[in-house]
Scaffold this motif. Structure first.
Motif, mmCIF file in Angstrom:
data_model
loop_
_atom_site.group_PDB
_atom_site.id
_atom_site.type_symbol
_atom_site.label_atom_id
_atom_site.label_comp_id
_atom_site.label_asym_id
_atom_site.label_seq_id
_atom_site.Cartn_x
_atom_site.Cartn_y
_atom_site.Cartn_z
ATOM 1 N N UNK A 292 56.398 -31.433 -39.334
ATOM 2 C CA UNK A 292 57.733 -31.682 -38.790
ATOM 3 C C UNK A 292 58.379 -30.337 -38.463
ATOM 4 N N UNK A 293 59.114 -30.228 -37.347
ATOM 5 C CA UNK A 293 59.711 -28.936 -36.972
ATOM 6 C C UNK A 293 60.532 -28.314 -38.090
ATOM 7 N N UNK B 217 54.634 -24.749 -35.287
ATOM 8 C CA UNK B 217 55.388 -25.699 -36.103
ATOM 9 C C UNK B 217 56.816 -25.937 -35.650
ATOM 10 N N UNK B 218 57.335 -25.141 -34.732
ATOM 11 C CA UNK B 218 58.683 -25.364 -34.239
ATOM 12 C C UNK B 218 59.754 -24.948 -35.237
ATOM 13 N N UNK B 219 61.031 -25.164 -34.820
ATOM 14 C CA UNK B 219 62.175 -24.803 -35.652
ATOM 15 C C UNK B 219 62.944 -26.060 -36.026
ATOM 16 N N UNK B 220 63.768 -25.930 -37.039
ATOM 17 C CA UNK B 220 64.588 -27.035 -37.500
ATOM 18 C C UNK B 220 65.354 -27.660 -36.336
ATOM 19 N N UNK C 116 56.494 -35.488 -28.708
ATOM 20 C CA UNK C 116 56.296 -34.067 -28.980
ATOM 21 C C UNK C 116 56.094 -33.725 -30.455
ATOM 22 N N UNK C 117 56.638 -34.579 -31.360
ATOM 23 C CA UNK C 117 56.644 -34.203 -32.772
ATOM 24 C C UNK C 117 56.157 -35.313 -33.693
ATOM 25 N N UNK C 118 55.768 -36.436 -33.109
ATOM 26 C CA UNK C 118 55.228 -37.552 -33.885
ATOM 27 C C UNK C 118 56.188 -37.982 -34.994
ATOM 28 N N UNK D 3 60.236 -40.172 -35.638
ATOM 29 C CA UNK D 3 61.350 -40.878 -35.034
ATOM 30 C C UNK D 3 62.573 -39.962 -34.997
ATOM 31 N N UNK D 4 63.519 -40.277 -34.129
ATOM 32 C CA UNK D 4 64.685 -39.426 -33.910
ATOM 33 C C UNK D 4 65.490 -39.223 -35.197
ATOM 34 N N UNK D 5 65.589 -40.262 -36.014
ATOM 35 C CA UNK D 5 66.374 -40.184 -37.246
ATOM 36 C C UNK D 5 65.530 -39.845 -38.474
ATOM 37 N N UNK D 6 64.412 -39.167 -38.282
ATOM 38 C CA UNK D 6 63.546 -38.889 -39.421
ATOM 39 C C UNK D 6 64.247 -38.014 -40.478
ATOM 40 N N UNK D 7 64.993 -37.010 -40.062
ATOM 41 C CA UNK D 7 65.679 -36.159 -41.025
ATOM 42 C C UNK D 7 66.702 -36.957 -41.828
ATOM 43 N N UNK D 8 67.420 -37.856 -41.144
ATOM 44 C CA UNK D 8 68.400 -38.680 -41.848
ATOM 45 C C UNK D 8 67.722 -39.625 -42.829
#
Length: 377
Positions: A13-14, A140-143, A275-277, A279-284
């Motif tokens: 995850x980024x 790995x990307x950024x937050x 792009x990141x496999x 869902x949009x609300x994964x962090x939440x």
């Protein structure tokens, strides 16, 4: 793929790094120092704003008003509790939810603020098309790389608001980011402008803003508006359920948080999955998992949305990714997709009506993408 043993964020995850025990940097609070600096600054600015005498001009603050629960609640508070002279600024996004528009209409009837609507359909569509179609940052990307389109859209109309406040000499801009978003937003006007230049480059930034942002970069700090984040300063009082309940009692809110999302929510999920496999609300959702594991008594476990305690995050994410990518590829039956989506959103805590409303926006994803010029692969 390994995942955090606490919150279930995947190792790729980024911005996520797992330690030797399989615990991610968010759960280990590796960002705590930056977070505390931001909290300290926003607390100071909010206190200054609350104690400030009436401004010399017509307005004490420009208030970013979207029609969602957070901005409606704080607009009412700024005007009726704090007694501030407020210019309520709404950027008329071409992707606005009909429910957000209805809430704005209610606020205009009931809250004695001055309301102004700004718009720039051509340029915001140009920017969003650029974001969705450009190759994503390499892993790995950024937050928050997985939320780049959403963050870019928000920054675009924040910059429009900054320019309006600067021209009208309004000393403060109120932005109702929730407490979890403090790591995603700059508190300083000059840094907001610099960040936009870094993301989009001088050419596109010049096209979108006609060179007006350059003046902000070289202006004296005392002449620039300050950004106020009231919910971040009041983070211990932030209770979404209570906010919605109070607004409904006043006749200021007739929807749910899911229903006030813009119509790009499906495309935002497509971007995240492609792009990141994730869902949009994964962090939440991971914030929910983290909180439940650490305290069995903690019920409100994320800020933008409240997830059910029994949520099977891995299952929901996998199924949502499958249906989003199938719709993007124009595969499968519409009725079957709708049934699946309604079930998933109800599992995430939505009422049946809200689940059906959001599901319909996902089913229309291809037409929204075509209108915006976004290429779906």
């Amino acid at each position: 793929m390994s995942s955090c043993t606490v919150c279930a964020l995947k190792a790729d995850h980024p911005g996520i790094v797992l330690d030797a025990h399989g615990v991610c940097n968010l759960c280990n609070l590796d960002f705590a120092e930056d977070l505390l600096i931001n909290y300290r600054y926003t607390n100071e600015v909010f206190t200054q704003f609350q104690q400030a005498p009436p401004a010399d001009g017509e307005f004490d603050c420009l208030f970013m008003y979207s029609g969602g629960k957070d901005s409606t609640y704080m607009l009412d508070k700024f005007v009726n509790d704090y007694g501030k002279r407020v210019l309520a600024f709404t950027f008329d996004v071409p992707f606005e939810s009909e429910h957000a528009a209805q809430n704005i209409a209610l606020a205009r009837e009931k809250i004695p603020a001055t309301f102004v609507v700004d718009s720039d359909d051509d340029n915001i569509k140009l920017m969003m098309r650029e974001v969705f179609n450009r190759p994503a940052t390499k892993r790995p990307g950024k937050y928050l790389d997985e939320k780049l389109p959403c963050v870019s859209c928000r920054t675009f109309f924040v910059l429009r608001a900054i320019l309006m406040a600067y021209r009208q000499k309004i000393p403060y801009i109120a932005l109702c980011a929730d407490p979890q978003q403090i790591l995603t937003m700059e508190s300083n006007v000059v840094e907001v402008v610099r960040g936009f230049y870094q993301t989009f480059g001088e050419r596109l930034t010049g096209t979108l803003f006609g060179g007006e942002l350059e003046e902000l970069l070289f202006e004296e700090e005392q002449n620039l508006p300050k950004i106020v984040f009231p919910f971040i300063a009041m983070r211990h009082e932030y209770e979404p359920d209570r906010i919605v309940e109070e607004l409904r009692a006043k006749g200021l809110y007739q929807s749910s948080p899911l229903e006030t999302h813009c119509t790009l929510l499906p495309l935002l999920n497509y971007y995240s999955f492609k792009n990141w496999d994730c869902m949009f609300y994964k962090l939440n959702a991971s914030s929910h998992v983290r909180s439940v594991k650490r305290s069995a008594q903690y019920d409100r476990n994320t800020f933008s949305l409240k997830f059910p305690r029994s949520l099977d995050l891995a299952d929901v994410e996998e199924r949502l990714g499958q249906v989003v990518m199938a719709i993007a590829a124009d595969e499968g039956e519409r009725a079957a997709h709708e049934t699946e989506l309604v079930d998933l959103f109800q599992r995430m805590g939505a009422t049946e009506d809200a689940a059906r409303f959001v599901s319909r926006s996902f089913l229309d994803m291809r037409s929204v993408a075509a209108d915006l010029g976004v290429r779906l692969s």
